[in-house]
Design an enzyme around this catalytic site. Structure first.
Site, PDB file in Angstrom:
ATOM      1  CD  GLU A  36      -2.605   1.507   3.085  1.00 27.15           C
ATOM      2  OE1 GLU A  36      -3.328   0.047   2.645  1.00 27.15           O
ATOM      3  OE2 GLU A  36      -2.751   1.956   3.497  1.00 27.15           O
ATOM      4  CB  THR A  68      -4.793   5.843   1.422  1.00 25.83           C
ATOM      5  OG1 THR A  68      -3.301   6.988   0.904  1.00 25.83           O
ATOM      6  CG2 THR A  68      -3.742   4.773   1.858  1.00 25.83           C
ATOM      7  CE1 TYR A  69     -10.319   9.654  -4.394  1.00 25.66           C
ATOM      8  CE2 TYR A  69     -11.836  10.561  -1.892  1.00 25.66           C
ATOM      9  CZ  TYR A  69     -11.088  10.764  -3.210  1.00 25.66           C
ATOM     10  OH  TYR A  69     -12.314  11.632  -4.481  1.00 25.66           O
ATOM     11  CB  ALA A  71     -11.674  11.498   5.031  1.00 29.56           C
ATOM     12  CG  HIS A  95      -7.289   2.415  -0.641  1.00 31.35           C
ATOM     13  ND1 HIS A  95      -7.059   2.679   0.328  1.00 31.35           N
ATOM     14  CD2 HIS A  95      -6.559   1.704  -1.307  1.00 31.35           C
ATOM     15  CE1 HIS A  95      -5.894   1.660   1.266  1.00 31.35           C
ATOM     16  NE2 HIS A  95      -5.980   0.695  -0.527  1.00 31.35           N
ATOM     17  N   GLY A 126     -14.793   5.421   4.792  1.00 33.82           N
ATOM     18  CA  GLY A 126     -13.403   6.889   5.939  1.00 33.82           C
ATOM     19  C   GLY A 126     -14.062   7.362   6.558  1.00 33.82           C
ATOM     20  CE  LYS A 184     -18.703  -2.405   4.548  1.00 26.15           C
ATOM     21  NZ  LYS A 184     -16.954  -2.177   5.657  1.00 26.15           N
ATOM     22  CD  GLN A 195      -6.609   0.025  10.474  1.00 20.07           C
ATOM     23  OE1 GLN A 195      -5.961   0.287  10.172  1.00 20.07           O
ATOM     24  NE2 GLN A 195      -7.788   1.125   9.614  1.00 20.07           N
TER      25      GLN A 195
END
Ligand code: FAD
Length: 304
Positions: A36, A68-69, A71, A95, A126, A184, A195
């Site tokens: 990541e 990553t992105y 929030a 993400h 987020g 989901k 996580q």
């Protein structure tokens, strides 16, 4: 050379989706390896560090990477630019968070990820910014489940979701998280990524609980190398992950050099234990640094 049998012998890609990568690795009885990254802030030095680390980690032939992105879309353009460049070399997961967003603006971002060469989206809620907690309530989209639906309705992209070995900080218990994972999955998610956490039992308990709830999609453990103990302990506190007392005790009176050795030994053992426990792969949080990420991957026998 790893001091552990080499478990992942060759590049197997290129792949278009995580499902394809995990399937190919599982067929060879090998764990997948992925990293990541986060989009750099404006400074040239940070961008330079990201691309040097990316180049260095690409040398060990990961199966895919993720970006990553922020929030609320705070770094949307940088995230898209990083994803677009990485996707020319390797399958790249974008993400995407939905907190505070409208359906129309989020659908537009999904289209832009697709145009940037992304085939897989990690659909996340987020977290609301600390100075504006009501942001969670302001947007049209309020949960990752709604985002999974939106991605499936508006694109043909693969969708993955987050999972929490230590239970999501706002959840009452693991069974609740597992029920959501199943929802989901029913909405179209085909993999989950976790996580950070510190014990193999946290991971195996999550997988077992998810299975009972009917969530059978692969759950890829996210692993944070404990290279810089102080930084990792801070991140653990933020994410609600409990750091084992024995590790804390060892780190207590250690010098920086000793702490790094203790932390990396711990991370490598956890990586091996996860693979022994049947994890489909390891997703290593590189923090845009290659050294510790490579040490864990090598130590676990995932590359030379
Ligand atoms: P959700 O599934 O929406 O869950 C959030 C909370 O709401 C949970 O407590 C859940 O139980 C509850 N909830 C949700 N839906 C329901 C429902 N229908 N009924 C009852 N309760 C419900 N954050 C970023 O900002 N950018 C990133 O790039 C990023 N990458 C991440 C990558 C990974 C692998 C992980 C594990 C996390 C990442 N995060 C990222 C953090 C993530 O956004 C936060 O952990 C967030 O708090 C939860 O996201 P979620 O997708 O699980 O949300």
């Amino acid at each position: 050379m790893p001091d552990f049998p080499l478990l992942r012998k060759s590049p197997a890609g290129p792949f278009e989706t995580v499902t394809e990568a995990l399937g190919a690795r599982s067929g060879k009885r090998e764990p997948a390896l992925s990293f990541e990254f986060f989009p750099p802030r404006d400074e040239a030095a940070a961008a330079d560090q990201l691309w040097r680390s990316f180049d260095s980690l690409m040398e060990v032939s990961p199966d895919f990477v993720s970006v990553t992105y922020g929030a609320g879309g705070s770094n949307r353009e940088t995230s898209l630019a990083v994803v677009e460049r990485m996707a020319t070399e390797i399958m790249t997961i974008g993400h995407l968070t939905c907190v505070g967003g409208s359906r129309a603006s989020t659908a537009e971002t999904i289209r832009r990820f697709e145009a940037a060469g992304v085939h897989s989206i990690l659909a996340l809620r987020g977290d609301a910014p600390k100075d504006n907690p009501s942001a969670l309530l302001n947007g049209e989209l309020k949960s990752a489940l709604e985002l999974v639906h939106l991605v499936r309705q508006t694109s043909s992209l693969e969708v993955g979701v987050a999972a929490f070995p230590e239970v999501h900080p706002e959840s009452p218990h693991m069974e609740h998280d597992s029920m959501l994972l199943e929802m989901k999955q029913s909405a179209g998610a085909t993999y989950a990524m976790t996580q950070l956490f510190f014990t193999v039992e946290a991971y195996t308990d999550l997988v077992a609980s998810a299975k009972v709830a009917g969530a059978t999609m692969p759950i890829i453990p996210g692993l944070m190398p404990v290279g810089n103990a102080a930084k990792v302990l801070r991140m653990a506190e933020m994410s609600g992950a409990a750091v084992p007392v024995e590790l804390l005790k060892k780190l207590e009176n250690a010098s920086d050099t000793e702490a790094r050795i203790i932390g990396m030994d711990y991370s490598i053992k956890l990586a091996r234990d996860l693979i022994d426990a049947g994890a489909p792969g390891l997703h290593i949080f590189s923090m845009n640094l290659s050294k510790a990420a490579l040490e864990v991957a090598r130590g676990a026998g995932l590359c030379l």
